[in-house]
Each structure stands twice: as C-alpha cells, then as structure tokens.
Design an enzyme around this catalytic site. Structure first.
Site, short mmCIF file in Angstrom:
data_model
loop_
_atom_site.label_atom_id
_atom_site.label_comp_id
_atom_site.label_asym_id
_atom_site.label_seq_id
_atom_site.Cartn_x
_atom_site.Cartn_y
_atom_site.Cartn_z
N LEU A 6 0.84 -1.19 0.00
CA LEU A 6 0.00 0.00 0.00
C LEU A 6 0.88 1.25 0.00
CD1 LEU A 6 -2.74 -1.10 2.56
CD2 LEU A 6 -2.55 -1.60 0.11
N GLY A 9 -0.87 6.80 -0.33
CA GLY A 9 -1.17 7.97 0.48
C GLY A 9 -0.21 9.12 0.30
N GLN A 78 -5.47 3.74 -6.60
CA GLN A 78 -6.51 4.12 -5.65
C GLN A 78 -6.67 5.64 -5.76
OE1 GLN A 78 -5.55 3.83 -1.48
NE2 GLN A 78 -7.68 3.52 -0.85
N GLY A 83 -9.58 4.14 2.84
CA GLY A 83 -9.39 3.08 3.80
C GLY A 83 -8.58 1.92 3.25
N THR A 84 -8.16 1.05 4.17
CA THR A 84 -7.25 -0.04 3.80
C THR A 84 -7.93 -1.11 2.96
OG1 THR A 84 -7.70 -0.91 6.02
CG2 THR A 84 -5.64 0.31 5.70
N GLY A 135 -5.04 -1.51 17.88
CA GLY A 135 -5.96 -2.62 17.92
C GLY A 135 -5.31 -3.78 18.66
N HIS A 308 28.72 27.25 4.27
CA HIS A 308 29.38 28.29 5.06
C HIS A 308 28.89 28.45 6.50
CE1 HIS A 308 30.57 29.20 1.03
NE2 HIS A 308 29.51 29.91 0.74
#
Length: 393
Positions: A6, A9, A78, A83-84, A135, A308
């Site tokens: 993926l 993004g 995409q 979303g995934t 999660g 410099h």
C-alpha cells in the site's frame, strides 16, 4: 505468494515533506521508505509485487518499474484514499491466490516477514508500551480470534501491526461497509478471516509506523545503523571517517572534514572543506555541505545546499533547500522538555529532547537566520537576513 504493498497515500501528517513526494517515497538510508518493505517481501519469497498507488504515483512507478530486483511489479490505482480495504480492493483484479498486505509507510524486521509468509494465513503482532492506542489482539493460544480497537483497559499489550497474509478467498470479502470513520477497513475483512480460518500471529522483533517527520529521523537512525561502511567516492587523505560511513561513487569529501558514522553520503554529494558530519545523518544525492558546517543526526534530501558556517541538528531538510551562510538551527529547549511540533493544526510532543526543524522543498533562508526548535517551514518559504524564526511559516 503475491504481495500487495500500500503506497497510495500523501501523508498529510508528514507535510511539508510530502508537498511533491508521496510519503512512501521519502528517503530512509539508501532507498525510499517503501522499498525497505518491498525488499523484506522479496527476501521472504514473494513471487510478485502489486503496488497500490495514488498521490504522486509517477514517483513510485519510476523507482520500481515493471520489475524490481528480479520480481515482476504490477500497479493498481486508488484514486481516493478511503481506507485499507478500499486500497486492497483496488488490487483485486491482480490477485490469484493467497496474498500478503504490507504497508509502504511501515518498517518491519525482515526475518519476521519471512515467518509471517511461512505461517499463512496470519497477522503480525507487536508488544506495545501503550496498547490502548492500537488494535489489541484477542487470542486463543496461538490463534487470533479478533481485534479490539483501542480498548480502555486492554488485557494484553499484544497489538496488531497491520501486515498480514490472507487466503485467496478473502478477495471476495473486500466489499465491506463503511466504518464510523467513513472508511472501508481491512479489519472488517480480517474479522471474517478469523471466523473461518485458523489465523496465527507472528510477533515482530521490531516495527514502526513512519507517519510524522521525527519518525522519519528514527527510521533513518534504524536503517543507517545497519549499513556497513565503504568508500566508493573521492575522500581526501586529510579527511577522517570514523565508524560506519558510506561514501557512494561520485561523492566528494574535502580536506579537514570529519564524518562520524553511521552516515551515508550519496552519489554527487560534496562535503567540506572543514565540515563536521555526525550522528545518524543522511546526505542525499547532490547535496552540498560547505566550509565549517556542522550537521548532526539529520536527513538532508537531494539537491539541498548547506554552505558556510551553518549548523543543522536533529532536522529534516527537503529537496533543493538552500540555507544562507551562518544559518543556525536550535535543537534544544532551555527547559530540557521534549520539543513540540504542529501536526495538522495540533501541537504534538515529538518525545525528543533534541529536535530541530522541518523544512519543505525549495525553501531558502537568508544569511544569519536562526530557526527555533520544532519550527516547520513550508515548501518554498523565504527568510530575511538576520531573521529569527520562532513560529511555523
């Protein structure tokens, strides 16, 4: 095994570094961030890479081409990042059987990815210090039976690290309902996989998501430390290289320069004379570091000039930046508190006691500019000579 990577993004929390570059293509040591993940999949035995692309897609296509390290590459677009599950669904037409899903803005230890592939179907897990932010995996022995999103009182610190290998049948389960966040979530697909398959988990030895500029510094600290020193470029006999330092072919290191590794000086870069480069520092292609400059623990992207008597510490400089002579980055608060940075309108602690600035592509500072810790300069910003910049611009 096919691998869906993926990489669509923009990375809004990484702005302004992503003004012209997708987050997965930001540099980590000697390759883009997502290339480390692709390499881990190849080392684990993947037969094909399917890259899901979107924002600034041409940069991804140009780097990976139609074949990468002997492995065929396909692309799925995409157009909207919804979303995934939506991202994986974009790749569905290319999927034939069991497939892995890896995230192009995450870094994994390669050995664990190989273990994941060998124990499919499966999901990656990690022991988190603050599991309530993730999660949390619900397990029955060695089997995963569910994921509880951000519980207030988690019973374990074993959290989902996202990467997974799914059975081919899951191709038909990607048409999930929108979540409360308005996205199509891969976790909803996983719930069905958990219900119908014995799903193992592979505990990662090391893992990090790279979502904000200071995490790009951390990613480079990790990967630069793994490099073996070598000199393919031109290094003066009166320069000194200490520790693991890589000088690529076409790079030049002038007399009086001291480089303390881990450090990577990429092709076409020119350092010195009398410069000091230390810490985990990446100097990208065509970078110029001038006389009397000190650069410490920083990422300096391609085409940037720091000439410099300037000082850059614990900072990320984008492409084609030009610092005026004697530009100074302050990287330490007087109260020794962690430095804060604004991310998407919110002040966030970086967790780093020493942290400098984030500078977007094409920015130019006037001579004798001073930049305060945590300041962000947008792409194309200009400062005046003798200016002190204490706020984002």
């Amino acid at each position: 095994m096919q691998t869906v990577l993926l990489a669509a993004g923009e990375g809004t929390r990484m702005r302004p570094l992503t003004a012209h570059t997708p987050k997965p293509m930001l540099p980590v040591a000697d390759r883009p961030l997502c290339a480390h993940t692709a390499d881990a999949a190849i080392a684990a035995g993947t037969d094909e890479l399917i890259l899901v692309i979107g924002y600034e897609a041409d940069a991804v296509r140009e780097y990976f081409g139609e074949e990468y390290r002997g492995i065929p590459v396909k692309y799925a677009t995409q157009d909207q990042q919804l979303g995934t599950a939506h991202a994986v669904r974009a790749a569905r037409e290319h999927l034939d059987d069991d497939f892995a899903v890896l995230y192009g803005d995450d870094l994994y230890d390669p050995a664990s990815i190989q273990e994941l592939f060998e124990n499919a179907p499966g999901i990656t897990a990690y022991r988190a210090e603050n599991p309530s932010n993730y999660g949390v995996l619900d397990t029955d022995g060695e089997r995963v039976v569910g994921v509880t999103e951000k519980p207030d009182s988690p019973e374990t610190n074993l959290v989902s690290a996202g990467a997974c290998v799914l059975p081919g049948e899951a191709r038909e389960w990607l048409d999930v309902e929108q979540s409360e966040r308005g996205e199509y979530e891969l976790t909803d697909v996983l719930d069905r996989v958990f219900a119908e398959y014995e799903v193992s988990y592979t505990e990662l030895d090391r893992w990090m998501g790279v979502g904000r500029p200071w995490e790009l510094l951390e990613a480079n600290e990790w990967k630069l430390a793994a490099l073996d020193g070598r000199v393919d470029g031109d290094v003066s006999e009166r320069a000194e290289l200490r520790g693991p330092v890589v000088v690529e072919e076409g790079a030049h290191v002038e007399p009086g320069v001291v480089v303390e590794g881990p450090a990577l000086i990429r092709a076409g870069a020119h350092v010195g004379p009398n410069a000091y480069v230390r810490g985990a520092t990446l100097l990208g292609e065509g970078v110029r570091v001038g006389n009397g400059v000190e650069i410490k623990n920083s990422v300096v992207m391609a085409g940037t000039h720091v000439p410099h008597l300037s000082y850059v510490g614990d900072s990320v400089l984008g492409r084609d930046v030009n610092f005026g002579a004697n530009t100074t980055v302050a990287n330490l608060r007087h109260d020794d508190s962690p430095v804060n940075q604004t991310v998407k309108g919110d002040r966030v602690s970086t967790g780093r006691r020493k942290y400098g600035v984030v500078v977007g592509d094409g920015t130019k500072t006037g001579v004798h500019t001073t930049l305060y810790p945590g300041v962000v300069l947008d792409a194309g910003t200009r400062t005046e000579p003798d200016e002190t910049v204490a706020r984002d611009r």
